[in-house]
Design an enzyme around this catalytic site. Structure first.
Site, mmCIF file in Angstrom:
data_model
loop_
_atom_site.group_PDB
_atom_site.id
_atom_site.type_symbol
_atom_site.label_atom_id
_atom_site.label_comp_id
_atom_site.label_asym_id
_atom_site.label_seq_id
_atom_site.Cartn_x
_atom_site.Cartn_y
_atom_site.Cartn_z
ATOM 1 N N THR A 107 0.813 -1.215 0.000
ATOM 2 C CA THR A 107 0.000 0.000 0.000
ATOM 3 C C THR A 107 0.850 1.270 0.000
ATOM 4 O O THR A 107 1.887 1.332 0.656
ATOM 5 C CB THR A 107 -0.904 -0.005 1.247
ATOM 6 N N SER B 237 -6.601 1.212 -2.625
ATOM 7 C CA SER B 237 -7.319 0.091 -3.236
ATOM 8 C C SER B 237 -6.815 -0.254 -4.629
ATOM 9 O O SER B 237 -6.935 -1.386 -5.076
ATOM 10 C CB SER B 237 -8.813 0.413 -3.298
ATOM 11 N N GLY C 286 2.854 -2.578 8.480
ATOM 12 C CA GLY C 286 3.172 -3.171 9.781
ATOM 13 C C GLY C 286 4.642 -3.537 9.850
ATOM 14 O O GLY C 286 5.144 -4.237 8.977
ATOM 15 N N GLY D 214 -22.702 0.676 30.386
ATOM 16 C CA GLY D 214 -21.519 1.401 30.852
ATOM 17 C C GLY D 214 -20.346 0.463 31.100
ATOM 18 O O GLY D 214 -19.192 0.824 30.859
ATOM 19 N N THR E 238 -11.024 -2.724 6.349
ATOM 20 C CA THR E 238 -10.218 -1.966 5.390
ATOM 21 C C THR E 238 -9.036 -2.762 4.872
ATOM 22 O O THR E 238 -8.767 -2.780 3.678
ATOM 23 C CB THR E 238 -9.713 -0.665 6.036
ATOM 24 N N GLU F 84 -6.263 -5.738 3.790
ATOM 25 C CA GLU F 84 -6.422 -6.846 2.846
ATOM 26 C C GLU F 84 -7.569 -6.566 1.868
ATOM 27 O O GLU F 84 -8.233 -7.486 1.413
ATOM 28 C CB GLU F 84 -6.637 -8.165 3.590
ATOM 29 N N ASP G 157 -10.325 -3.034 0.932
ATOM 30 C CA ASP G 157 -11.500 -2.351 1.463
ATOM 31 C C ASP G 157 -12.760 -3.149 1.113
ATOM 32 O O ASP G 157 -12.945 -3.576 -0.030
ATOM 33 C CB ASP G 157 -11.581 -0.946 0.850
#
Lengths: 652, 652
Positions: free
Chosen positions: B152, B158, B191, B417, B438, B440, B442
């Protein structure tokens, strides 16, 4: 007649005509509504550093910063507007409008200020009397006294009337003894309880002379000279999904003694000898009167949710206006994300609904302002009007907060990986607002309350009807039944309609009728089923009524959707700028049609819509999306959010 | 015939009969599927400290902990299963099954391991040849070499084929020059790129002899002896909504030189003189073959999303099984949250769908295992089968990840809560999985790919048909048209159906037919519209095709829903334990009916369902909810999650 034959009004091969730009300042003032001046003033005067990002802070640092910002706000003023005239106020709507403006910044600060000046101070103002006002209001407005609002308990969230904390009157010392009987009765999720609060308004079962009189509110000091008082136990709720600038915590009381006068005694009092008195005879209506006096909280959450939604939408839409994804097939010119119909549907529909909800919120603010001013003057507002307002407030809180959750989720996804990065600001917007659907009343529970209010109003309508009215009602009911049940009839209509679908679909009166008709049908059928369920033997009643929960939720939703659309229509009717009216009319169109589209299953099932018309609704939604696509920038300008407040890497 | 006359099969006044408890170990094995042994082994052997909470950690500490845990995993093993036999593998399905098991813990670790052994290692294995395998696989499996996956780019999410990074061959030195032409072409959200990666697989446009040959993958060293190499630029994506144990970052290359042999050359190579060769003639199919070889990532994300969903559902449901809200009217006995129909609908429907998706995922894993083993052996899998598998993988990734986002949101709200507090674990589950929709691919883009695949298959079907087949097809098409268009016909059916609604609604064959019929109708009408749109002049084609985006998305969704239901039905058919079959049949019923209920607008609009039947579907969903309510504990036991792994304050 197939889907392909239903073309949008603007054929694909003709370029969409872009109307001349309108004066977005006028649009902004229309959207700003009744408290436009105050909002404009806040935009000019609010310190810029209130709006710097907080996403990278530890819990400790975020709490510190929020404390410090709250002091800035105390100096800026505005929160005093919600109090009675002697304290500088008499404009509860203005106070909430300012709260809404804080919603463009860090939600922790907004909620922190809401705890201090809305919940805590608000309870002292609304439930207390002169003796509390004269001693507490000035220090709490100046932030010399920091308080919290102790209602919810660990084991008692939605059913406040069942809370377990007790306040038992001891005539010997003329004191109340506040006590937490077990761990499920600890006060929990209380903003300010973990660290900052010096004092709490505590809701507890008032017991005097061995008799419980139900839930009442008391002012309980928590610390003196920085040290917690004996019998006070505090816990920290720790890290949360969001709102980490706010120190939520737990409170326990081990036989804590407070003076008799600590009872907030506007609606009930205990005399020195322990005798109990109240101007409201029924314990139940006393309890609901007290809760009603605190309804400002719900209105605030609804408004805050809308502000945060506006920020998220503006980030996602301005990003979509410049981000390219795929090359344009054929190669001439770039295609930005918002050129795709799917992207328009994802973001422009929530934009239209945000407009709709904002107008409904403005109506609510005006109504609240009038009702609370009666209350601030020491009188009780008209009960019917107050009840209707409470129902609207609950319904709009549900609609706005679920809208916020859904829309901010969509915004994140629409920005892809960028939306996942903290510096886009979308993660924090999502995380902070997520609990809005829970606090000030769980949405699912509130929506059922709204529906029950509708049932009461419906029953009322019957009992109020004179003979003529009854006849009229019967006819209407018959028409509704007929329209709902006769397939032949609607099929004939199908054929007749074929030639004139587009015009009527865009007719506001028709759209509003569709929403009103749905509400009426759902409530009428619910009333019938409910009567049947309630007539069952007591042992079976729970299951029988529970079986109707979905129907109840639907009734609540149908009601709110009708009210919101009507508020939007009324706002357009009030507006005198033709260019703004024209634009808002398209926005209304998109909002209303998207509701009809989302609910087409119901309309088809109840034969309120032919299959042809259901298809046409989708075609119409798509056409309005395309029509509004070039107006996106103007619609965002209408929000009036200073660019620096967006604080997002996606909108440089 | 009104709604109230449609009673659920078990009348309200008869107590629901609770069947004898079943052997949940059998249920667990059925759900564990083909890789049950591996999953059981992981449950036994995984170090307990992999599952302690991480919500209170700073970004720095979370990254450190995740690194350390990755080393633990490297010792534990399992990731080597996805590699060829010499490296201890030949079970790509097993590798993904282990990845899925990590999904019960901290998602940061799961994704971190996925980057190293799935994306980075997977690319070396699938796109590289012997020269890469022999030098890189062993060190990367042992974590002596840490890598990242640079696909990416900041400006190209995309549309991977348009990335801007170039790798230009220089025959003089027999090197590629890797270069980032501008900031939009930085690798982003990678990553491992911020800190840990020593090396990157970089996707770049291969240029040789002045000709671009499209996107190829290269091994690019980033640092040596802990120091970044010349020309390498790294950025840190900083704090994110979730997954903060993973160091996402950016990479830029300033004319970085790498040897010719750094090209991962399974599908294309450049000779010393710069001449380009590939066994795949078309640049387009070469590109998609490479992407197809990497499809394991999508399968993994789908599985990881389901694991996280199971954790969230178990937390919310076990909480709902013990949390009381209101007293039971009449006062006898307590009512827990899950006794309310609305709460059952909120949580039991997603529970049923989680079962359905898990069975579909298991099918996908089996198919992937077979196809990738062919690939690991150095051969190419059957193209048609591979294409079908890729489409399934994309579709299921979409379904599982949106299901995760929606379900975890519901779980948070259903815990009120408490669900907002970090120690409930729900905030982290929500935050971590949010980006799964998103990465791998969108979801919105992927779903359109799925639909386009359907269109291709549909066209293929035509061209494959012999005369007889053509006639059969024409008849079917006619029937579909007739059923879809003739109102009179469906109204007659309405009357006929009245007496036998409940039985048929619970008939699995009917439910599956309803889903298959919808898919067929949607694809057929899409094909017609698409043909029309594509025949328009090129200048108008973008808008004409864009107009069909919604229809495309619907086609994709209808396809996935049919495939998932069929996988679930097949799993039940394979099962030989009658008690499990009985329970799973009810779960199937709830899943299938809830899909029909959610889509009733479509069914009504296309006259596939009468209004009577649409009402009956809702009644049936409610009835199955009540029937499954007492089986909730068993269904959760079927997930087989060790209690300690839940790590939630809400499930002590």
């Amino acid at each position: 007649m197939t889907t392909t034959e239903l073309r949008p009004e603007t054929p694909l091969d003709e370029p969409v005509e872009v109307p001349p730009p309108l004066d977005t300042e006028v649009l902004r003032r229309v959207l700003d509504g009744r408290f436009a001046d105050l909002r404009e003033q806040f935009r000019r005067e609010a310190p810029a550093d209130l709006f710097t990002p907080t996403d990278d802070l530890s819990t400790r640092d975020h709490r510190d910063l929020t404390r410090q910002r709250l002091r800035q706000l105390a100096e800026l003023g505005g929160h005093e507007l919600g109090y009675a005239r002697p304290w500088g106020g008499d404009s509860p709507g203005g106070q909430v409008a300012q709260f809404e403006m804080l919603g463009f910044g860090d939600a922790s600060l907004m909620i922190k200020s809401g705890v201090q000046w809305g919940l805590f101070g608000g309870a002292v103002q609304a439930l207390g009397t002169e003796r509390h006002h004269s001693t507490l209001l000035e220090p709490l407005l100046r932030l010399e006294l920091v308080g919290c609002f102790g209602m919810t308990e660990t084991g008692h969230g939605s059913d406040v009337s069942s809370i377990g904390t007790t306040a038992t009157y001891d005539p010997a010392t003329q004191e109340f003894v506040v006590h937490t009987p077990d761990v499920s009765c600890r006060k929990d999720y209380i903003g300010g309880a973990a660290e900052d609060a010096d004092v709490a308004v505590v809701f507890a079962q008032l017991v005097t002379g061995g008799t419980s009189q139900g839930v009442h509110a008391f002012v309980v000091p928590l610390r003196e000279d920085g040290v917690d008082l004996p019998g006070i136990w505090r816990g920290d709720d720790g890290r949360k999904m969001g709102l980490n600038g706010l120190d939520n915590g737990r409170l326990g009381f081990d036989r804590v003694r407070i003076p008799r006068t600590a009872l907030l005694n506007r609606y009930a009092d205990v005399a020195e000898d322990g005798s109990y008195s109240s101007p409201i005879a029924s314990a139940n209506s006393r309890f609901f009167t007290m809760l009603g006096a605190l309804v400002k909280g719900r209105v605030s959450v609804s408004g805050g949710a809308l502000s945060q939604t506006k920020v998220g939408l503006e980030i996602a839409l301005r990003y979509a206006l410049q981000r390219t994804q795929f090359k344009r097939p054929g190669g001439d010119g770039e295609v930005v994300l918002l050129d795709y119909l799917a992207h328009q549907r994802r973001l422009l529909i929530p934009l239209a609904t945000t407009y709709a909800l904002s107008f409904a919120q403005d109506d609510l603010l005006s109504e609240m302002d009038e009702l609370l001013r009666v209350q601030l003057a020491g009188n009780e507002p008209d009960a019917t009007r107050q009840r209707a307002f409470e129902s609207h407030a609950a319904g709009l809180k549900v609609a706005s907060t679920w809208h916020a959750t859904r829309t901010l989720q969509t915004c994140r996804e629409a920005c892809g990986g960028n939306g996942f990065l903290a510096d886009s600001r979308l993660p924090q917007l999502k995380a902070d607002t997520d609990v809005f659907t829970t606090f000030e009343g769980d949405n699912t529970v509130l929506l059922q309350l709204v529906a029950k209010g509708q049932l009461t109003a419906y029953a009322q309508q019957f009992s109020d009807l004179d003979t003529l009215g009854m006849a009229r009602f019967a006819t209407r009911d018959f028409v509704s039944t007929y329209a709902g049940r006769s397939p032949a009839r609607s099929l004939v209509a199908d054929v007749v309609e074929a030639g004139r679908i587009p015009e009527e679909l865009h007719d506001r009166a028709w759209q509003l009728r569709m929403l009103a008709d749905r509400e009426r049908h759902v409530v009428e059928s619910l009333a019938k089923r409910m009567r049947k369920a309630r007539s069952r033997p007591e042992a079976e009643r729970f299951e029988a009524v529970d079986e109707l929960q979905d129907h109840l939720l639907l009734a609540g939703r149908a009601h709110v959707e009708r009210v919101v659309a009507e508020a939007f229509a009324a706002a357009i009717a009030r507006c005198d700028d033709p260019a703004v009216v024209e634009l808002l009319s398209d926005v209304f169109d998109l909002h209303a049609l998207s509701v009809l589209e989302a609910e087409k299953g119901w309309y088809l099932q109840h034969r309120r819509m032919t299959t042809l018309r259901a298809k046409a609704v989708t075609t119409a939604v798509n056409a309005v999306c395309r029509k509004l696509r070039p107006r996106t920038g103007e619609l965002l300008d209408g929000f009036g959010t200073p660019r620096a407040w967006l604080a997002s890497s996606l909108v440089p």
